[in-house]
Motif scaffolding. Structure first.
Motif, PDB file in Angstrom:
ATOM      1  N   GLN A 160       0.715  -1.244   0.069  1.00 26.43           N
ATOM      2  CA  GLN A 160      -0.205   0.079   0.078  1.00 26.43           C
ATOM      3  C   GLN A 160       0.938   1.151   0.078  1.00 26.43           C
ATOM      4  OE1 GLN A 160      -2.901   0.064   3.034  1.00 26.43           O
ATOM      5  NE2 GLN A 160      -3.564  -2.133   2.753  1.00 26.43           N
ATOM      6  N   GLU A 161       0.711   1.920  -1.079  1.00 31.78           N
ATOM      7  CA  GLU A 161       1.580   3.344  -1.117  1.00 31.78           C
ATOM      8  C   GLU A 161       0.948   4.192  -0.215  1.00 31.78           C
ATOM      9  OE1 GLU A 161       1.788   4.780  -5.016  1.00 31.78           O
ATOM     10  OE2 GLU A 161       2.522   3.005  -5.810  1.00 31.78           O
ATOM     11  N   ALA A 162       2.039   5.094   0.511  1.00 28.44           N
ATOM     12  CA  ALA A 162       1.305   6.369   1.333  1.00 28.44           C
ATOM     13  C   ALA A 162       0.965   7.264   0.261  1.00 28.44           C
ATOM     14  CB  ALA A 162       2.549   6.733   1.924  1.00 28.44           C
ATOM     15  N   PRO A 163      -0.233   8.187   1.002  1.00 29.62           N
ATOM     16  CA  PRO A 163      -0.807   9.358   0.401  1.00 29.62           C
ATOM     17  C   PRO A 163       0.186  10.166  -0.125  1.00 29.62           C
ATOM     18  CG  PRO A 163      -1.667   8.827   2.591  1.00 29.62           C
ATOM     19  CD  PRO A 163      -0.533   7.961   2.654  1.00 29.62           C
ATOM     20  N   ALA A 164      -0.310  11.050  -1.171  1.00 32.90           N
ATOM     21  CA  ALA A 164       0.671  11.505  -1.905  1.00 32.90           C
ATOM     22  C   ALA A 164       1.113  12.662  -1.284  1.00 32.90           C
ATOM     23  CB  ALA A 164      -0.128  12.438  -3.125  1.00 32.90           C
ATOM     24  N   TRP A 165       0.684  13.420   0.177  1.00 31.10           N
ATOM     25  CA  TRP A 165       0.978  14.307   0.975  1.00 31.10           C
ATOM     26  C   TRP A 165       2.263  13.885   1.726  1.00 31.10           C
ATOM     27  CZ3 TRP A 165       0.964  12.712   5.619  1.00 31.10           C
ATOM     28  CH2 TRP A 165       0.166  11.899   6.164  1.00 31.10           C
ATOM     29  N   VAL A 166       2.427  12.666   1.852  1.00 28.13           N
ATOM     30  CA  VAL A 166       3.598  12.161   2.541  1.00 28.13           C
ATOM     31  C   VAL A 166       5.052  12.610   1.623  1.00 28.13           C
ATOM     32  CG1 VAL A 166       4.827  10.240   3.567  1.00 28.13           C
ATOM     33  CG2 VAL A 166       2.451  10.255   3.616  1.00 28.13           C
ATOM     34  N   ARG A 167       5.968  13.450   2.439  1.00 27.55           N
ATOM     35  CA  ARG A 167       7.183  13.856   1.950  1.00 27.55           C
ATOM     36  C   ARG A 167       8.140  13.606   2.775  1.00 27.55           C
ATOM     37  NH1 ARG A 167       4.555  13.387  -2.071  1.00 27.55           N
ATOM     38  NH2 ARG A 167       4.233  14.983  -3.785  1.00 27.55           N
ATOM     39  N   GLY A 168       7.874  13.857   4.153  1.00 31.44           N
ATOM     40  CA  GLY A 168       8.763  13.623   5.402  1.00 31.44           C
ATOM     41  C   GLY A 168       8.926  12.444   6.078  1.00 31.44           C
ATOM     42  N   LEU A 169       8.051  11.607   5.783  1.00 30.07           N
ATOM     43  CA  LEU A 169       8.207  10.210   6.099  1.00 30.07           C
ATOM     44  C   LEU A 169       8.330   9.238   5.194  1.00 30.07           C
ATOM     45  CD1 LEU A 169       4.685  10.364   8.259  1.00 30.07           C
ATOM     46  CD2 LEU A 169       7.092  10.822   9.217  1.00 30.07           C
ATOM     47  N   SER A 170       8.954   7.860   5.665  1.00 30.29           N
ATOM     48  CA  SER A 170       9.320   7.086   4.634  1.00 30.29           C
ATOM     49  C   SER A 170       7.628   6.324   4.751  1.00 30.29           C
ATOM     50  CB  SER A 170      10.256   5.818   5.177  1.00 30.29           C
ATOM     51  OG  SER A 170       9.753   5.387   6.420  1.00 30.29           O
ATOM     52  N   GLU A 171       7.435   5.487   3.730  1.00 24.20           N
ATOM     53  CA  GLU A 171       6.113   4.578   3.651  1.00 24.20           C
ATOM     54  C   GLU A 171       6.137   3.895   5.091  1.00 24.20           C
ATOM     55  OE1 GLU A 171       5.547   2.505   0.278  1.00 24.20           O
ATOM     56  OE2 GLU A 171       5.399   4.189  -1.032  1.00 24.20           O
ATOM     57  N   ALA A 172       7.182   3.152   5.582  1.00 24.27           N
ATOM     58  CA  ALA A 172       6.949   2.338   6.672  1.00 24.27           C
ATOM     59  C   ALA A 172       6.678   3.293   7.943  1.00 24.27           C
ATOM     60  CB  ALA A 172       8.276   1.664   6.963  1.00 24.27           C
ATOM     61  N   GLU A 173       7.175   4.419   7.850  1.00 24.71           N
ATOM     62  CA  GLU A 173       7.039   5.357   8.962  1.00 24.71           C
ATOM     63  C   GLU A 173       5.565   5.652   8.879  1.00 24.71           C
ATOM     64  OE1 GLU A 173      11.389   7.524   9.882  1.00 24.71           O
ATOM     65  OE2 GLU A 173       9.925   8.462   8.457  1.00 24.71           O
ATOM     66  N   TYR A 174       5.175   6.254   7.781  1.00 25.98           N
ATOM     67  CA  TYR A 174       3.548   6.367   7.525  1.00 25.98           C
ATOM     68  C   TYR A 174       2.844   5.283   8.225  1.00 25.98           C
ATOM     69  CZ  TYR A 174      -0.857   6.808   5.559  1.00 25.98           C
ATOM     70  OH  TYR A 174      -2.303   6.692   5.392  1.00 25.98           O
ATOM     71  N   HIS A 175       2.985   4.164   7.724  1.00 25.51           N
ATOM     72  CA  HIS A 175       2.267   2.928   8.330  1.00 25.51           C
ATOM     73  C   HIS A 175       2.357   2.809   9.718  1.00 25.51           C
ATOM     74  CE1 HIS A 175       0.806   2.004   4.322  1.00 25.51           C
ATOM     75  NE2 HIS A 175       2.069   1.632   3.994  1.00 25.51           N
ATOM     76  N   LEU A 176       3.368   3.031  10.474  1.00 28.34           N
ATOM     77  CA  LEU A 176       3.689   2.893  11.647  1.00 28.34           C
ATOM     78  C   LEU A 176       2.903   4.051  12.453  1.00 28.34           C
ATOM     79  CD1 LEU A 176       7.021   2.224  13.640  1.00 28.34           C
ATOM     80  CD2 LEU A 176       5.377   4.019  14.310  1.00 28.34           C
ATOM     81  N   PHE A 177       2.927   5.194  12.101  1.00 28.40           N
ATOM     82  CA  PHE A 177       2.165   6.245  12.797  1.00 28.40           C
ATOM     83  C   PHE A 177       0.671   6.076  12.664  1.00 28.40           C
ATOM     84  CE2 PHE A 177       6.223   8.523  13.262  1.00 28.40           C
ATOM     85  CZ  PHE A 177       6.295   8.564  14.576  1.00 28.40           C
ATOM     86  N   ASN A 178       0.203   5.686  11.385  1.00 24.00           N
ATOM     87  CA  ASN A 178      -1.162   5.596  11.085  1.00 24.00           C
ATOM     88  C   ASN A 178      -1.818   4.524  12.073  1.00 24.00           C
ATOM     89  OD1 ASN A 178      -3.478   6.425   9.553  1.00 24.00           O
ATOM     90  ND2 ASN A 178      -3.404   4.444   8.589  1.00 24.00           N
ATOM     91  N   ARG A 179      -0.970   3.464  12.356  1.00 24.90           N
ATOM     92  CA  ARG A 179      -1.340   2.457  13.154  1.00 24.90           C
ATOM     93  C   ARG A 179      -1.324   2.823  14.624  1.00 24.90           C
ATOM     94  NH1 ARG A 179      -4.710  -0.603  14.654  1.00 24.90           N
ATOM     95  NH2 ARG A 179      -4.445  -2.622  15.158  1.00 24.90           N
ATOM     96  N   ALA A 180      -0.424   3.533  14.937  1.00 24.43           N
ATOM     97  CA  ALA A 180      -0.291   4.076  16.105  1.00 24.43           C
ATOM     98  C   ALA A 180      -1.485   4.946  16.631  1.00 24.43           C
ATOM     99  CB  ALA A 180       1.289   4.740  16.505  1.00 24.43           C
ATOM    100  N   ARG A 181      -1.838   5.939  15.496  1.00 27.62           N
ATOM    101  CA  ARG A 181      -2.902   6.476  15.907  1.00 27.62           C
ATOM    102  C   ARG A 181      -4.173   5.645  16.148  1.00 27.62           C
ATOM    103  NH1 ARG A 181      -7.220   7.226  12.659  1.00 27.62           N
ATOM    104  NH2 ARG A 181      -6.139   6.044  10.996  1.00 27.62           N
ATOM    105  N   GLN A 182      -4.308   4.635  15.443  1.00 23.61           N
ATOM    106  CA  GLN A 182      -5.729   3.896  15.674  1.00 23.61           C
ATOM    107  C   GLN A 182      -5.476   3.138  17.031  1.00 23.61           C
ATOM    108  OE1 GLN A 182      -5.068   1.102  12.339  1.00 23.61           O
ATOM    109  NE2 GLN A 182      -5.694   2.648  10.775  1.00 23.61           N
ATOM    110  N   VAL A 183      -4.344   2.964  17.402  1.00 23.55           N
ATOM    111  CA  VAL A 183      -4.050   2.186  18.805  1.00 23.55           C
ATOM    112  C   VAL A 183      -4.058   3.039  19.777  1.00 23.55           C
ATOM    113  CG1 VAL A 183      -2.548   0.583  20.287  1.00 23.55           C
ATOM    114  CG2 VAL A 183      -2.866   0.236  17.579  1.00 23.55           C
ATOM    115  N   LEU A 184      -3.681   4.246  19.790  1.00 20.81           N
ATOM    116  CA  LEU A 184      -3.295   5.433  20.892  1.00 20.81           C
ATOM    117  C   LEU A 184      -4.538   5.915  21.213  1.00 20.81           C
ATOM    118  CD1 LEU A 184       0.476   5.842  20.501  1.00 20.81           C
ATOM    119  CD2 LEU A 184      -0.615   4.240  22.020  1.00 20.81           C
ATOM    120  N   LEU A 185      -5.355   6.135  20.183  1.00 18.72           N
ATOM    121  CA  LEU A 185      -6.408   7.034  20.184  1.00 18.72           C
ATOM    122  C   LEU A 185      -7.867   6.429  19.971  1.00 18.72           C
ATOM    123  CD1 LEU A 185      -5.009  10.109  18.167  1.00 18.72           C
ATOM    124  CD2 LEU A 185      -5.062   9.987  20.744  1.00 18.72           C
TER     125      LEU A 185
END
Length: 209
Positions: free
Chosen positions: A53-78
């Protein structure tokens, strides 16, 4: 303009916390080698459906792995289901994390990236899959175990949590359910002065301590 100012304030506060923790001196570059070993030795286990799964087009300062990590952390922590709080998918949490990380010194940013890779991949060793693929209960248990682990584990768990929480609560759309009406500096028209140095008397006292 106000949202940009708020983001800079949050970023400055977060960086102060990073400095206090002496993040640069905790050997995360060395720990990156552990992540690399995990990545190589458990290549099959660490494969994830998210890799396709590619990261959204707005992702510039994160790697794709970092995007998926923080997106998962968002779901888990909030987990706000059943509460009056704004669902995290309606807040640009990962975008705000990207902004916060974008203000870091390049060396610090490199070390943070190594730490994030370690956090994600090390779950293969203890739970059979990367953090991004854990179910909610296992992901929260993983955070809890790292929060009680060694200094690097505790630091990484704390850094990820602080980034996600700060990225959520800095958005003014999240404030009404808590009856927070914004920073007093905005209401009083106070100018933001950045990271001001401590008064000499306080600094001297800390030095003597």
């Amino acid at each position: 303009m106000k949202s940009q100012l708020q983001a800079r304030r949050v970023s400055a506060i977060w960086q102060q916390g990073m400095a206090r923790r002496r993040f640069l001196k905790w050997g995360l570059l060395g720990s990156a080698g552990v992540a690399a070993v995990a990545a190589g030795g458990f290549a099959l286990l660490r494969r994830s459906p998210l890799d396709k799964q590619e990261a959204p087009a707005w992702v510039r300062g994160l790697s794709e792995a970092e995007y998926h990590l923080f997106n998962r952390a968002r779901q888990v922590l909030l987990p706000v289901d059943g509460t009056a709080l704004l669902p995290s998918e309606q807040v640009p949490v990962v975008q705000n994390v990207q902004t916060l990380l974008g203000h870091l010194h390049p060396l610090t940013r490199k070390e943070v990236a190594a730490g994030l890779g370690l956090f994600d991949n090390a779950a293969v060793l203890t739970r059979g899959s990367r953090f991004v693929d854990l179910n909610d209960d296992d992901a929260r248990a993983y955070f809890d175990s790292w929060g009680q682990g060694n200094v690097i584990q505790r630091t990484l768990a704390t850094v990820i949590k602080q980034l996600v929480y700060s990225a959520y609560w800095q958005d003014s759309a999240t404030w009404p359910p808590t009856e927070f009406d914004g920073p007093v500096s905005d209401k009083w028209g106070l100018e933001y002065l950045g990271n001001a140095p401590l008064p000499d008397s306080v600094a001297d006292g800390e030095a003597r301590a």
